[in-house]
Enzyme design. Structure first.
Site, mmCIF file in Angstrom:
data_model
loop_
_atom_site.group_PDB
_atom_site.id
_atom_site.type_symbol
_atom_site.label_atom_id
_atom_site.label_comp_id
_atom_site.label_asym_id
_atom_site.label_seq_id
_atom_site.Cartn_x
_atom_site.Cartn_y
_atom_site.Cartn_z
ATOM 1 C CB ALA A 1 -0.905 0.009 1.364
ATOM 2 C CB THR A 2 4.057 2.168 1.584
ATOM 3 O OG1 THR A 2 3.585 1.972 2.936
ATOM 4 C CG2 THR A 2 4.887 3.440 1.660
ATOM 5 C CD GLN B 1 -5.351 -1.290 8.727
ATOM 6 O OE1 GLN B 1 -6.149 -2.218 8.727
ATOM 7 N NE2 GLN B 1 -3.997 -1.264 8.727
ATOM 8 C CB SER C 1 -1.185 -3.936 1.747
ATOM 9 O OG SER C 1 0.040 -4.466 1.859
ATOM 10 C CB ALA C 2 -1.488 -9.015 -0.242
ATOM 11 C CB THR D 1 11.095 -8.913 -12.618
ATOM 12 O OG1 THR D 1 12.034 -8.916 -13.856
ATOM 13 C CG2 THR D 1 10.582 -10.514 -12.824
ATOM 14 C CB CYS E 1 5.024 1.835 10.147
ATOM 15 S SG CYS E 1 4.042 3.256 10.582
#
Length: 380
Positions: free
Chosen positions: A74-75, A179, A199-200, A239, A324
């Site tokens: 996400a960042t 979130q 984000s996964a 990649t 974080c």
């Protein structure tokens, strides 16, 4: 509780990878390991799997596969979304003081290169006053950046009302839904969201992979931040992290099928946790308790230092700030923006439950947090 048992209540920081996700990923480390851009049979096989993962991810938010760009998380998606607008004609950005540091720091970068940024306050419950947003929009306003659900309090903004204002003013809507994605239903088309970051690892997928949704309808000309081989329609070179992408796709597929069932069970456990902990003298919940994500509770324990409480809890994993920085001596900027004093912010703990949280773990947590907090309050 055994010495080794961990009661993990920090799922907003990261989640355990679902076994089904891991199973889907493993062959792409050892058996299907070709580069997805290869023109041979092996490469084309991988390309097909990546395209399927894009469809799975898009389906989670009712988008199209071609509107999905895979990132490292996400960042990166947030940085790409905001910095990617650098050459637009309009030079005014509006955001909220309670946003994640990934948004706030990127906005400060944009200020340094000539953009004007307005940082809106929230009410004491963490909800944005919609009138404030409408009042600050000008003909120069390019984009509004707002979280769907706050990472520290779980507070959910009135996304529909925000979207209506932005659409009427012809302003882009960038939503950090890190979130919320995978936990609640999000329909980017219905909500009028132009850019969305996810984000996964926030919903039982692997770390190191996420995505940015860029609406094709909005016809946004994004500028790439990573240059090289021109992968992903030249928007994000490099990649592809194929095992991670497969994991994100599988986590998305599971979320589509199971998020309603998970919500009922997790919300019940969250409420059970909260009921027990609010028996602590003068304890209170930070943020709006009606409009919040169902897995999160941010509780202030007056007279108790949150750092000391986290250390005293040992095998119970909780946090006192953003994911974080799980333990920090600085008061949360989110809670401060909501009007809490430094002392109140430094006495607050975030509990975030997940798919694998059990009722027994909640019982253990309530007992240990209550007793540890009481001891610390008595000795302070």
């Amino acid at each position: 509780m055994s010495q080794q048992q961990i009661v993990y209540l920090d799922n907003n920081a990261t989640t355990r990878v679902d076994d089904r996700v891991l199973e889907a990923m493993l062959p792409y480390f050892t058996e299907f390991y070709a580069n997805s851009t290869g023109s041979h049979i092996s490469g084309l096989t991988i390309k097909e799997a990546v395209e399927n993962a894009a469809w799975q991810t898009a389906d989670l938010i009712n988008a199209e596969a071609e509107e999905i760009t895979f990132t490292s998380g996400a960042t990166e998606a947030i940085n790409l979304a905001i910095k990617g607008l650098i050459y637009q004609d309009r030079k005014h950005i509006v955001t909220i003081q309670t946003e994640h540091k990934a948004v706030l720091e990127t906005c400060r970068f944009m200020e340094n290169i000539g953009f004007e940024v307005t940082y809106l306050p929230t009410r004491s419950d963490g909800i944005l006053d919609i009138q404030l947003l409408e009042d600050v929009i000008t003909d120069n306003t390019l984009v509004f950046i707002g979280m769907f659900s706050n990472n520290e309090t779980g507070v959910i903004q009135n996304v529909s009302a925000i979207s209506e204002i932005l659409k009427a003013k012809n302003v882009l809507f960038m939503c950090d839904a890190t979130q919320a994605v995978g936990k609640i239903l999000i329909d980017v088309k219905e909500l009028g969201i132009d850019l969305l970051a996810l984000s996964a690892h926030k919903f039982y997928g692997p770390k190191g992979v996420g995505a940015l949704y860029v609406s094709a309808k909005a016809k946004i000309k994004m500028q790439p931040q990573i240059l090289g081989g021109g992968q992903q329609k030249k928007l994000r070179s490099g990649t592809l992290n194929v095992p991670g992408i497969i994991g994100l796709g599988k986590a998305s597929e599971i979320a589509v099928n199971e998020q309603n069932e998970n919500q009922k069970r997790i919300e019940f456990l969250r409420n059970k946790l909260e009921t027990g902990l609010l028996q602590f003298e003068d304890a209170f919940v930070n943020g709006n308790t009606e409009n919040r994500i169902y897995n999160t509770s941010n509780i202030c324990f007056p007279g108790v230092n949150s750092e000391q409480l986290i250390l005293a809890l040992g095998n119970i994993s909780v946090s006192n700030g953003a994911s974080c920085s799980a333990v920090t001596s600085e008061p949360s900027h989110v809670l401060k923006a909501m009007g809490l004093t430094d002392q109140e912010a430094l006495s607050s703990i975030r509990f975030s439950l997940g798919r694998f949280t059990t009722s027994e773990e909640i019982d253990i947590a309530v007992e240990q947090v209550f007793e540890s907090a009481r001891r610390l309050q008595e000795t302070s």
